[in-house]
Design a protein around this motif. Structure first.
Motif, PDB file in Angstrom:
ATOM      1  N   GLU A 242      56.307 -32.382  21.069  1.00 19.74           N
ATOM      2  CA  GLU A 242      57.323 -32.767  20.280  1.00 19.74           C
ATOM      3  C   GLU A 242      56.910 -32.326  18.841  1.00 19.74           C
ATOM      4  OE1 GLU A 242      57.999 -37.072  19.948  1.00 19.74           O
ATOM      5  OE2 GLU A 242      59.155 -36.800  21.891  1.00 19.74           O
ATOM      6  N   LEU A 243      57.873 -31.784  18.226  1.00 22.16           N
ATOM      7  CA  LEU A 243      57.890 -31.477  16.594  1.00 22.16           C
ATOM      8  C   LEU A 243      58.823 -32.109  15.775  1.00 22.16           C
ATOM      9  CD1 LEU A 243      58.320 -27.646  17.412  1.00 22.16           C
ATOM     10  CD2 LEU A 243      56.388 -28.530  17.092  1.00 22.16           C
ATOM     11  N   SER A 244      58.299 -32.196  14.602  1.00 22.56           N
ATOM     12  CA  SER A 244      59.065 -33.124  13.320  1.00 22.56           C
ATOM     13  C   SER A 244      59.228 -32.042  12.000  1.00 22.56           C
ATOM     14  CB  SER A 244      58.387 -34.148  13.293  1.00 22.56           C
ATOM     15  OG  SER A 244      59.289 -34.936  12.097  1.00 22.56           O
TER      16      SER A 244
ATOM     17  N   SER B 188      61.976 -31.889  20.917  1.00 21.36           N
ATOM     18  CA  SER B 188      61.024 -31.457  21.906  1.00 21.36           C
ATOM     19  C   SER B 188      61.132 -30.016  22.362  1.00 21.36           C
ATOM     20  CB  SER B 188      61.246 -32.183  23.127  1.00 21.36           C
ATOM     21  OG  SER B 188      60.777 -33.591  22.570  1.00 21.36           O
ATOM     22  N   LEU B 189      60.054 -29.178  22.568  1.00 22.90           N
ATOM     23  CA  LEU B 189      60.117 -27.800  23.243  1.00 22.90           C
ATOM     24  C   LEU B 189      60.113 -28.205  24.704  1.00 22.90           C
ATOM     25  CD1 LEU B 189      57.218 -26.371  21.242  1.00 22.90           C
ATOM     26  CD2 LEU B 189      59.395 -25.987  20.804  1.00 22.90           C
ATOM     27  N   ALA B 190      60.411 -26.898  25.302  1.00 25.51           N
ATOM     28  CA  ALA B 190      60.632 -27.335  26.922  1.00 25.51           C
ATOM     29  C   ALA B 190      59.442 -27.640  27.613  1.00 25.51           C
ATOM     30  CB  ALA B 190      61.040 -25.789  27.556  1.00 25.51           C
TER      31      ALA B 190
ATOM     32  N   LYS C 295      55.938 -29.759  12.288  1.00 27.77           N
ATOM     33  CA  LYS C 295      54.481 -30.272  12.473  1.00 27.77           C
ATOM     34  C   LYS C 295      54.639 -30.966  13.769  1.00 27.77           C
ATOM     35  CE  LYS C 295      52.427 -30.994   8.170  1.00 27.77           C
ATOM     36  NZ  LYS C 295      51.297 -31.660   7.550  1.00 27.77           N
ATOM     37  N   ARG C 296      53.599 -30.447  14.813  1.00 26.94           N
ATOM     38  CA  ARG C 296      53.358 -31.074  15.813  1.00 26.94           C
ATOM     39  C   ARG C 296      53.112 -32.573  15.827  1.00 26.94           C
ATOM     40  NH1 ARG C 296      50.381 -27.573  20.452  1.00 26.94           N
ATOM     41  NH2 ARG C 296      50.477 -29.343  21.267  1.00 26.94           N
TER      42      ARG C 296
ATOM     43  N   ILE D 256      49.901 -24.307  26.104  1.00 28.74           N
ATOM     44  CA  ILE D 256      50.776 -24.393  27.122  1.00 28.74           C
ATOM     45  C   ILE D 256      50.147 -23.693  28.316  1.00 28.74           C
ATOM     46  CG2 ILE D 256      53.089 -23.437  28.121  1.00 28.74           C
ATOM     47  CD1 ILE D 256      54.079 -23.834  25.252  1.00 28.74           C
ATOM     48  N   ASN D 257      49.868 -24.162  29.536  1.00 28.55           N
ATOM     49  CA  ASN D 257      49.437 -23.533  30.837  1.00 28.55           C
ATOM     50  C   ASN D 257      49.891 -22.419  31.064  1.00 28.55           C
ATOM     51  OD1 ASN D 257      51.146 -24.257  33.035  1.00 28.55           O
ATOM     52  ND2 ASN D 257      50.648 -26.477  32.962  1.00 28.55           N
ATOM     53  N   VAL D 258      48.975 -21.607  31.929  1.00 27.67           N
ATOM     54  CA  VAL D 258      49.669 -20.501  32.249  1.00 27.67           C
ATOM     55  C   VAL D 258      50.713 -20.330  33.040  1.00 27.67           C
ATOM     56  CG1 VAL D 258      48.170 -20.234  34.480  1.00 27.67           C
ATOM     57  CG2 VAL D 258      48.727 -18.112  33.234  1.00 27.67           C
TER      58      VAL D 258
END
Length: 132
Positions: A78-80, A72-74, A95-96, A24-26
């Motif tokens: 996406e995670l399952s 889905s994270l913010a 898992k991503r 995730i970017n800064v």
């Protein structure tokens, strides 16, 4: 039922390093660290509803223990995976979707606080919530 209630984030531990490891970017990391996340959790048997609201987004997640679902994270990752209940701990094994790497989560009540512990590629972080 111990998780039922409204929980507001109080503090983070190692959260920036965890999000950096996730890619995730800064700018998004800085926003997420001060997102004022609030969780409203309700449990009906094996079914949980988690309403998340923050400065970044609002969403509702409904899951059943042991049943695979996608989330889905913010930041859009996406995670399952599944949540299970082991004693008084909610254990999430995910898992991503994009790279298949594991992200594990544990939610537990410790001294009246909801502690969420995340582990990704050897980096552990915590978000600690106070009940409203």
């Amino acid at each position: 039922m111990a998780f039922d209630g409204t929980w507001k984030v109080n503090r983070n531990e190692n959260y920036d390093k965890f999000m950096e490891k996730m890619g995730i970017n800064v700018i998004k990391r800085k926003l997420a660290a001060h997102d004022n996340l609030k969780l409203i959790i309700t449990q009906e048997g094996n079914k949980f509803t988690v309403k998340e609201s923050s400065a970044l987004r609002s969403t509702e997640i409904v899951f059943e223990l042991g049943v695979m679902f996608t989330y889905s994270l913010a930041d859009g990752t996406e995670l399952s995976g599944t949540w299970s209940l082991e004693g008084n701990r909610l254990i999430g094994n995910f898992k991503r979707v994009d790279n298949g790497k594991e992200l594990n989560a544990v939610r537990e009540i410790i001294d009246g606080e909801l502690v969420q512990t995340y582990t990704y590629e050897g980096v552990e972080a915590k978000r600690i919530f106070k009940k409203e």
